[in-house]
Write an enzyme that holds these catalytic residues in place. Structure first.
Site, PDB file in Angstrom:
ATOM      1  CD  GLU A  48     -23.319 -24.584 -80.317  1.00 10.78           C
ATOM      2  OE1 GLU A  48     -23.880 -23.543 -79.951  1.00 10.78           O
ATOM      3  OE2 GLU A  48     -23.813 -25.735 -80.132  1.00 10.78           O
ATOM      4  CG  ASN A 108     -22.062 -20.400 -79.502  1.00  5.45           C
ATOM      5  OD1 ASN A 108     -21.337 -20.773 -80.407  1.00  5.45           O
ATOM      6  ND2 ASN A 108     -22.810 -21.235 -78.805  1.00  5.45           N
ATOM      7  CE  LYS A 125     -26.970 -21.284 -79.956  1.00  2.61           C
ATOM      8  NZ  LYS A 125     -26.405 -22.423 -79.192  1.00  2.61           N
ATOM      9  CD  GLU A 144     -25.615 -22.250 -75.834  1.00  2.84           C
ATOM     10  OE1 GLU A 144     -25.433 -21.428 -76.751  1.00  2.84           O
ATOM     11  OE2 GLU A 144     -26.119 -23.376 -76.014  1.00  2.84           O
ATOM     12  CB  CYS A 170     -26.703 -25.047 -81.500  1.00  2.00           C
ATOM     13  SG  CYS A 170     -27.199 -26.365 -80.355  1.00  2.00           S
ATOM     14  CG  ASN A 195     -21.471 -28.761 -78.835  1.00  2.00           C
ATOM     15  OD1 ASN A 195     -20.520 -28.888 -78.061  1.00  2.00           O
ATOM     16  ND2 ASN A 195     -21.289 -28.560 -80.124  1.00  2.00           N
TER      17      ASN A 195
END
Length: 313
Positions: A48, A108, A125, A144, A170, A195
């Site tokens: 990621e 993302n 994501k 995020e 993730c 991550n």
């Protein structure tokens, strides 16, 4: 012996610091792509946000983040060498990065690129962790929810590299719905990058649980959904902020087939027998015969927990 196999590699990355250029990062990815190909892989999974540091740990404006860390086109001039080398070697890859769409939407994102260097799949994501406010007393941020929009499509499955491949990112790996949506599309392989900070800033979680939960999530999800699961970390100390490693390839049996042993750039490979997942779909988790979706409605009706159903009161 089955001949229905996929050479599957995970390319873990050590830290990417704020001072590292895109060119330097791409050079690292190229080296691992060549190693993966040399070890028989037809698909290599990168992490990621592979092209940058994990920038959501820093407080800044959305405009500043987008100018510095987001990709406005893919491929672009800085990343094109990765596509060129993939075509030359005849290897596909999964790559996570921060995407800014032509309409200005920040995601993302992960892409699936085939052995001819064509983007055949794109996933944005869905399960964004963290917060959007500035937590001034925290040792770092996890923004995020500030920098990315929630993905605009559910998890997909694509026919590529001779397999049915699904993608996630993730935090998605922690949610059973992620895996089941792809398994119901007959996924054989699920690939993802992550991550994951070693420290949870939201509660005092023991550090050892970060790796423990990562691994049991991968193992249980692979088993319960009859898929090969491959997860690539970006890890180590990025400018002093530590993230877990533990990049892993898990078989449909739930067993770990390969796991990284460092927090540096490291390639792990497995010749994944796709028929193994088919055996579990036939003999253990035969969805068509054993699932009872008429009793699962509460899963989609409720976002969070509520009262027991009236018929049980």
């Amino acid at each position: 012996m089955s001949s229905n196999k996929l050479g599957l590699a995970v390319a873990q990355m050590g830290p990417v610091h704020l001072s590292d250029s895109r060119g330097a990062v791409v050079a690292r990815l190229l080296a691992m792509m060549r190693e993966a190909k040399g070890r028989g892989a037809r698909l290599v999974v990168f992490p990621e946000l592979a092209l940058t540091t994990f920038f959501p740990r820093y407080w800044m404006t959305e405009t500043e983040a987008q100018e510095r860390f987001f990709e406005k086109t893919m491929p672009n001039a800085q990343v094109q060498p990765l596509f060129d080398e993939a075509k030359k070697l005849g290897i596909g890859f999964y790559l996570g990065f921060a995407e800014l769409t032509p309409e200005g939407r920040p995601y993302n994102t992960a892409i699936l690129v085939d052995q001819n260097a064509n983007i055949v799949g794109r996933y944005r994501k869905v399960h964004l962790p963290g917060h959007s406010d500035h937590k001034k007393d925290a040792p770092f941020q996890h923004l995020e929810k500030k920098f990315f929009d929630v993905g605009n499509k559910p998890w997909g499955v694509w026919n590529a590299m001779g397999a049915r491949i699904g993608m996630a990112l993730c935090n998605d790996r922690r949610w059973p719905e992620t895996w089941r949506v792809m398994s119901l599309q007959s996924a054989e392989v699920v690939v993802l990058g992550y991550n994951t900070p070693s420290q949870n800033i939201h509660w005092d979680e023991p550090v050892h649980l970060r790796m423990h939960h990562h691994l049991i999530t991968m193992q249980a999800s692979a088993y319960q959904n009859c898929v090969w699961a491959a997860a690539a970390a970006k890890c180590g100390r990025e400018d002093g902020f530590h993230m877990i490693g533990g990049s892993v390839i898990v078989a449909p049996t739930g067993e770990i087939a390969a796991q990284a042993s460092t927090e540096d750039d490291e390639v792990i490979c497995v010749n994944a027998d796709l028929d193994l997942g088919a055996a579990f779909r036939k003999n253990v988790f035969d969805f068509a015969r054993h699932r009872r979706p008429e009793h699962y409605q509460l899963i989609v009706d409720r976002v969070g927990p509520g009262d027991p159903l009236p018929e049980y009161q």
